[in-house]
Scaffold this motif. Structure first.
Motif, PDB file in Angstrom:
ATOM      1  N   ARG A  27       0.827  -1.207   0.000  1.00 32.01           N
ATOM      2  CA  ARG A  27       0.000   0.000   0.000  1.00 32.01           C
ATOM      3  C   ARG A  27       0.865   1.262   0.000  1.00 32.01           C
ATOM      4  O   ARG A  27       0.607   2.209  -0.742  1.00 32.01           O
ATOM      5  CB  ARG A  27      -0.929  -0.003   1.212  1.00 32.01           C
ATOM      6  CG  ARG A  27      -1.934   1.146   1.192  1.00 32.01           C
ATOM      7  CD  ARG A  27      -2.859   1.126   2.407  1.00 32.01           C
ATOM      8  NE  ARG A  27      -2.144   1.577   3.604  1.00 32.01           N
ATOM      9  CZ  ARG A  27      -1.827   0.819   4.649  1.00 32.01           C
ATOM     10  NH1 ARG A  27      -2.174  -0.455   4.681  1.00 32.01           N
ATOM     11  NH2 ARG A  27      -1.175   1.304   5.674  1.00 32.01           N
ATOM     12  N   LEU A  28       1.913   1.275   0.811  1.00 28.41           N
ATOM     13  CA  LEU A  28       2.763   2.456   0.915  1.00 28.41           C
ATOM     14  C   LEU A  28       3.758   2.591  -0.232  1.00 28.41           C
ATOM     15  O   LEU A  28       4.088   3.704  -0.648  1.00 28.41           O
ATOM     16  CB  LEU A  28       3.538   2.439   2.240  1.00 28.41           C
ATOM     17  CG  LEU A  28       2.733   2.599   3.519  1.00 28.41           C
ATOM     18  CD1 LEU A  28       3.641   2.448   4.731  1.00 28.41           C
ATOM     19  CD2 LEU A  28       2.006   3.933   3.549  1.00 28.41           C
ATOM     20  N   TYR A  29       4.256   1.457  -0.707  1.00 30.94           N
ATOM     21  CA  TYR A  29       5.354   1.468  -1.669  1.00 30.94           C
ATOM     22  C   TYR A  29       5.095   0.507  -2.827  1.00 30.94           C
ATOM     23  O   TYR A  29       5.786  -0.502  -2.970  1.00 30.94           O
ATOM     24  CB  TYR A  29       6.672   1.077  -0.980  1.00 30.94           C
ATOM     25  CG  TYR A  29       6.938   1.848   0.272  1.00 30.94           C
ATOM     26  CD1 TYR A  29       7.338   3.173   0.213  1.00 30.94           C
ATOM     27  CD2 TYR A  29       6.775   1.263   1.525  1.00 30.94           C
ATOM     28  CE1 TYR A  29       7.578   3.903   1.370  1.00 30.94           C
ATOM     29  CE2 TYR A  29       7.015   1.992   2.682  1.00 30.94           C
ATOM     30  CZ  TYR A  29       7.416   3.305   2.593  1.00 30.94           C
ATOM     31  OH  TYR A  29       7.648   4.013   3.735  1.00 30.94           O
ATOM     32  N   PRO A  30       4.110   0.788  -3.663  1.00 33.42           N
ATOM     33  CA  PRO A  30       3.886  -0.102  -4.801  1.00 33.42           C
ATOM     34  C   PRO A  30       5.089  -0.053  -5.742  1.00 33.42           C
ATOM     35  O   PRO A  30       5.714   0.984  -5.897  1.00 33.42           O
ATOM     36  CB  PRO A  30       2.632   0.468  -5.460  1.00 33.42           C
ATOM     37  CG  PRO A  30       2.558   1.876  -5.003  1.00 33.42           C
ATOM     38  CD  PRO A  30       3.236   1.946  -3.672  1.00 33.42           C
ATOM     39  N   GLY A  31       5.418  -1.190  -6.322  1.00 33.34           N
ATOM     40  CA  GLY A  31       6.498  -1.194  -7.301  1.00 33.34           C
ATOM     41  C   GLY A  31       7.666  -2.074  -6.935  1.00 33.34           C
ATOM     42  O   GLY A  31       7.605  -2.913  -6.053  1.00 33.34           O
ATOM     43  N   ALA A  32       8.754  -1.811  -7.596  1.00 33.84           N
ATOM     44  CA  ALA A  32       9.897  -2.720  -7.617  1.00 33.84           C
ATOM     45  C   ALA A  32      10.800  -2.666  -6.397  1.00 33.84           C
ATOM     46  O   ALA A  32      11.645  -3.529  -6.238  1.00 33.84           O
ATOM     47  CB  ALA A  32      10.735  -2.436  -8.860  1.00 33.84           C
ATOM     48  N   PHE A  33      10.676  -1.680  -5.542  1.00 28.99           N
ATOM     49  CA  PHE A  33      11.634  -1.546  -4.449  1.00 28.99           C
ATOM     50  C   PHE A  33      11.346  -2.458  -3.262  1.00 28.99           C
ATOM     51  O   PHE A  33      12.197  -2.649  -2.409  1.00 28.99           O
ATOM     52  CB  PHE A  33      11.699  -0.095  -3.965  1.00 28.99           C
ATOM     53  CG  PHE A  33      12.251   0.839  -5.005  1.00 28.99           C
ATOM     54  CD1 PHE A  33      13.558   0.735  -5.435  1.00 28.99           C
ATOM     55  CD2 PHE A  33      11.448   1.824  -5.547  1.00 28.99           C
ATOM     56  CE1 PHE A  33      14.063   1.592  -6.392  1.00 28.99           C
ATOM     57  CE2 PHE A  33      11.946   2.695  -6.507  1.00 28.99           C
ATOM     58  CZ  PHE A  33      13.257   2.572  -6.922  1.00 28.99           C
ATOM     59  N   ARG A  34      10.144  -3.008  -3.175  1.00 29.03           N
ATOM     60  CA  ARG A  34       9.812  -3.858  -2.033  1.00 29.03           C
ATOM     61  C   ARG A  34      10.554  -5.186  -2.127  1.00 29.03           C
ATOM     62  O   ARG A  34      10.716  -5.753  -3.194  1.00 29.03           O
ATOM     63  CB  ARG A  34       8.298  -4.117  -1.976  1.00 29.03           C
ATOM     64  CG  ARG A  34       7.538  -2.894  -1.569  1.00 29.03           C
ATOM     65  CD  ARG A  34       6.048  -3.138  -1.383  1.00 29.03           C
ATOM     66  NE  ARG A  34       5.405  -3.602  -2.602  1.00 29.03           N
ATOM     67  CZ  ARG A  34       4.958  -4.837  -2.780  1.00 29.03           C
ATOM     68  NH1 ARG A  34       5.032  -5.737  -1.844  1.00 29.03           N
ATOM     69  NH2 ARG A  34       4.384  -5.184  -3.918  1.00 29.03           N
ATOM     70  N   GLN A  35      10.973  -5.696  -0.965  1.00 31.64           N
ATOM     71  CA  GLN A  35      11.696  -6.968  -0.899  1.00 31.64           C
ATOM     72  C   GLN A  35      11.083  -7.826   0.196  1.00 31.64           C
ATOM     73  O   GLN A  35      11.573  -7.858   1.318  1.00 31.64           O
ATOM     74  CB  GLN A  35      13.176  -6.735  -0.619  1.00 31.64           C
ATOM     75  CG  GLN A  35      13.862  -5.940  -1.689  1.00 31.64           C
ATOM     76  CD  GLN A  35      15.313  -5.686  -1.363  1.00 31.64           C
ATOM     77  OE1 GLN A  35      15.834  -6.119  -0.354  1.00 31.64           O
ATOM     78  NE2 GLN A  35      15.969  -4.977  -2.233  1.00 31.64           N
ATOM     79  N   PRO A  36       9.997  -8.533  -0.126  1.00 25.55           N
ATOM     80  CA  PRO A  36       9.342  -9.340   0.909  1.00 25.55           C
ATOM     81  C   PRO A  36      10.254 -10.452   1.434  1.00 25.55           C
ATOM     82  O   PRO A  36      11.089 -10.985   0.706  1.00 25.55           O
ATOM     83  CB  PRO A  36       8.135  -9.947   0.198  1.00 25.55           C
ATOM     84  CG  PRO A  36       8.029  -9.262  -1.114  1.00 25.55           C
ATOM     85  CD  PRO A  36       9.341  -8.610  -1.402  1.00 25.55           C
TER      86      PRO A  36
END
Length: 155
Positions: A27-36
């Protein structure tokens, strides 16, 4: 009062918190930077998973928050994936979790704890700052991105 202890990642309550963390990040950071991260990653030997539970509920189940401390093999550790169940926000769960992790890091003789936090995680930044974390540049495999800030505390 909250009890914070290391626990195994492979349990439904931890998955529930990880899913919650993923949904907040999406929700806060849509896109490629997230690293679950997943439970398998959190089960690696260099990672200790800390879980906060209500003392009155021990044995009954509900994990109120969790975070991981990863040994970076250079005398420092990284705080990863700190999340508190929103039903318990503002009740001291995050602070209890963070203080227990910092104490554990001291006991393990780490010299510093580093972290990456998104620019929109204002409440998390306030908590980290109130416990002594200060801004720093990227570390390890991280690069500067438009959504990330980096912090550290020396122990």
């Amino acid at each position: 009062m909250f009890l914070v202890a290391t626990e195994l990642a492979d349990q439904p309550e931890i998955q529930r918190l990880l899913d919650l963390s993923d949904s907040v990040a999406a929700r806060l950071y849509p896109g490629a930077f997230r690293q679950p991260l997943n439970r398998a990653t959190l089960s690696r030997p260099e990672i200790a998973l800390y879980v906060a539970r209500n003392v009155a509920d021990i044995g009954a189940g509900r994990a109120l928050g969790c975070a991981a401390l990863m040994d970076l093999s250079d005398g420092t550790a990284e705080l990863k994936r700190m999340i508190v169940d929103p039903d318990y926000a503002g009740q001291g769960v995050g602070r209890s979790l963070l203080l227990a992790i910092l104490q554990a890091a001291r006991e393990r003789s780490f010299t510093a704890v580093l972290l990456e936090v998104g620019i929109l995680n204002v409440e998390a930044r306030r908590l980290y700052e109130s416990c002594g974390f200060r801004d720093r540049g990227p570390f390890g495999r991280y690069a500067q991105t438009p959504i990330a800030t980096f912090m550290e505390i020396y122990l």
